[in-house]
Design an enzyme around this catalytic site. Structure first.
Site, PDB file in Angstrom:
ATOM      1  N   LYS A 195      40.230  40.121  31.653  1.00 49.36           N
ATOM      2  CA  LYS A 195      41.032  39.524  32.498  1.00 49.36           C
ATOM      3  C   LYS A 195      42.883  39.789  32.295  1.00 49.36           C
ATOM      4  O   LYS A 195      42.913  40.334  30.412  1.00 49.36           O
ATOM      5  CB  LYS A 195      40.802  38.131  32.106  1.00 49.36           C
ATOM      6  CG  LYS A 195      41.934  37.703  32.376  1.00 49.36           C
ATOM      7  CD  LYS A 195      41.366  35.601  32.126  1.00 49.36           C
ATOM      8  CE  LYS A 195      41.989  35.293  32.531  1.00 49.36           C
ATOM      9  NZ  LYS A 195      42.062  33.313  32.304  1.00 49.36           N
ATOM     10  N   LYS A 248      39.879  40.579  36.560  1.00 46.42           N
ATOM     11  CA  LYS A 248      40.910  39.477  37.328  1.00 46.42           C
ATOM     12  C   LYS A 248      42.338  39.835  37.120  1.00 46.42           C
ATOM     13  O   LYS A 248      42.698  40.403  35.006  1.00 46.42           O
ATOM     14  CB  LYS A 248      40.578  38.404  36.546  1.00 46.42           C
ATOM     15  CG  LYS A 248      41.335  36.757  36.634  1.00 46.42           C
ATOM     16  CD  LYS A 248      40.639  35.439  36.536  1.00 46.42           C
ATOM     17  CE  LYS A 248      41.980  35.058  36.681  1.00 46.42           C
ATOM     18  NZ  LYS A 248      42.114  34.378  35.693  1.00 46.42           N
TER      19      LYS A 248
HETATM   20  C1  PBG Z   1      41.898  29.781  32.748  1.00 49.14           C
HETATM   21  C2  PBG Z   1      41.803  30.082  34.072  1.00 49.14           C
HETATM   22  C3  PBG Z   1      43.282  30.762  34.253  1.00 49.14           C
HETATM   23  C4  PBG Z   1      42.760  31.366  35.548  1.00 49.14           C
HETATM   24  C5  PBG Z   1      41.798  31.319  35.684  1.00 49.14           C
HETATM   25  N1  PBG Z   1      40.940  30.986  34.336  1.00 49.14           N
HETATM   26  C6  PBG Z   1      44.463  30.675  34.273  1.00 49.14           C
HETATM   27  C7  PBG Z   1      44.717  31.651  32.791  1.00 49.14           C
HETATM   28  O1  PBG Z   1      44.315  32.432  31.975  1.00 49.14           O
HETATM   29  O2  PBG Z   1      46.250  31.002  32.551  1.00 49.14           O
HETATM   30  C8  PBG Z   1      44.089  31.767  37.043  1.00 49.14           C
HETATM   31  C9  PBG Z   1      43.526  32.361  38.076  1.00 49.14           C
HETATM   32  C10 PBG Z   1      44.144  32.228  39.517  1.00 49.14           C
HETATM   33  O3  PBG Z   1      45.748  32.330  39.188  1.00 49.14           O
HETATM   34  O4  PBG Z   1      44.034  31.649  40.450  1.00 49.14           O
HETATM   35  N2  PBG Z   1      42.600  30.468  31.901  1.00 49.14           N
END
Ligand code: PBG
Length: 327
Positions: A195, A248
């Site tokens: 991520k 992601k």
């Molecule tokens: C929680 C999380 C996030 C997303 C999914 N889980 C936001 C972040 O890390 O700031 C983002 C999903 C999206 O942008 O569609 N940590």
């Protein structure tokens, strides 16, 4: 293969031939639809930066999930927006928290839907970071305990799969152990393994009110420049017991998806995140692109890169399009 003996255009002659020789096919079954749940009743509010995506109270979420199932989508990924935020994100592991209530109600009212939950703290903490703050920093090992509690509470409330998105080191192993110790050895873990610290999450943070109140997430989410590091993260998560690994965002990271697909056998999920959705919607609204064709092209590219599972806000629209092909 030389012209004129070989003419690639022969196989592009009409839709029938193109369909017959198509290499990548999207299907409704591989899509996961993210769902935001909020406290209250009869709430269905559109998220301004994500046209077509809503925050639902639990009663409304049930109707939405029924609709999703009728379209042939089998899985949802639940995000909760709590009543109260505090330093420790305590509503995240409360058995009567918003996600736990949603899980129980959806489980009771809708048959055979795969319930996946986002396991993180940022929507629940007053500071908006994904863990416990100590000396201005997210403390890794202290955060693990909370993530374990959150995952366990989701399993108890009926989740099939828990999806940690916090990017703390060691959280997959910690959550696995916690679930197993409590008799939830059959609950799967889909890890947000690679991520990235991405600006594409902007609209999500508006949707979930989870923008960090100080600093940013670069101390725990990955640097967008790195791909070898992504493979190390994935390898670690698999060793710790992840059942599904995720990359992601998706669109700017197709090379990462491909590399993960080639190196590992586990199912690979890709998250087509909020900013990727909103860009398409915005340009569509301006009349600059055909948004449904662009959405289809983007999701096809994610699948072609090697994703088995695609998490996307386009799921409903795409399902409608795909269903219309099957006359
Ligand atoms: C929680 C999380 C996030 C997303 C999914 N889980 C936001 C972040 O890390 O700031 C983002 C999903 C999206 O942008 O569609 N940590």
């Amino acid at each position: 293969m030389l012209f004129p003996a070989y003419r690639p255009r022969r196989l592009r002659k009409n839709e029938g031939i193109r369909t017959l020789t198509r290499e990548t096919r999207l299907s409704v079954e591989e899509l996961v639809y993210p769902l935001f749940v909020v406290p209250g009743e009869k709430v269905k509010e559109e998220i301004p930066s994500m046209p077509g995506i809503f925050r639902y109270s639990v009663d409304e979420a049930v109707n939405e999930v029924k609709e999703i199932k009728d379209l042939g989508i089998q899985a949802i990924l639940i995000f909760g927006i709590p009543e109260r935020k505090d330093e420790y994100g305590s509503e995240a592991y409360d058995e009567n928290g918003i996600v736990q209530r949603a899980l129980r109600r959806i489980r009771e009212k809708v048959e055979d839907v795969v319930l996946i939950t986002d396991v993180c703290m940022c929507e629940y903490t007053s500071h908006g970071h994904c863990g416990i703050i100590e000396k201005g920093n997210v403390h890794n090992d202290k955060t693990l305990k909370y993530l374990g509690k959150i995952a366990l509470s989701h399993a108890k409330a009926g989740a099939d799969i828990v999806a940690p998105s916090d990017m703390m080191d060691g959280r997959v192993g910690f959550i696995r152990e916690m679930l197993d110790k409590n008799g939830f050895e059959n609950i799967a873990i889909m890890s947000y393994s690679a991520k990235y610290a991405s600006a594409f999450y902007g609209p999500f943070r508006e949707a979930a009110y989870s923008t960090p109140q100080f600093g940013d997430r670069r101390g725990y989410q990955m640097d967008p420049s790195n791909i070898r590091e992504a493979l190390r993260e994935i390898a670690m998560d698999i060793e710790e017991g992840a059942d599904i690994v995720m990359v992601k965002p998706a669109l700017s990271y197709l090379d990462v998806i491909r590399a993960v697909r080639e190196e590992f056998d586990h199912p690979v999920a890709a998250y087509n995140v909020s900013g990727e959705y909103s860009m398409v919607k915005a340009a569509g609204k301006l009349g600059w692109i055909d948004e449904s064709q662009v959405a289809m092209e983007i999701l096809t590219s994610i699948k072609r890169a090697g994703a088995d599972i695609i998490i996307t806000y386009f799921a409903k629209e795409i399902a409608k399009t795909l269903n219309s092909y099957q006359r």
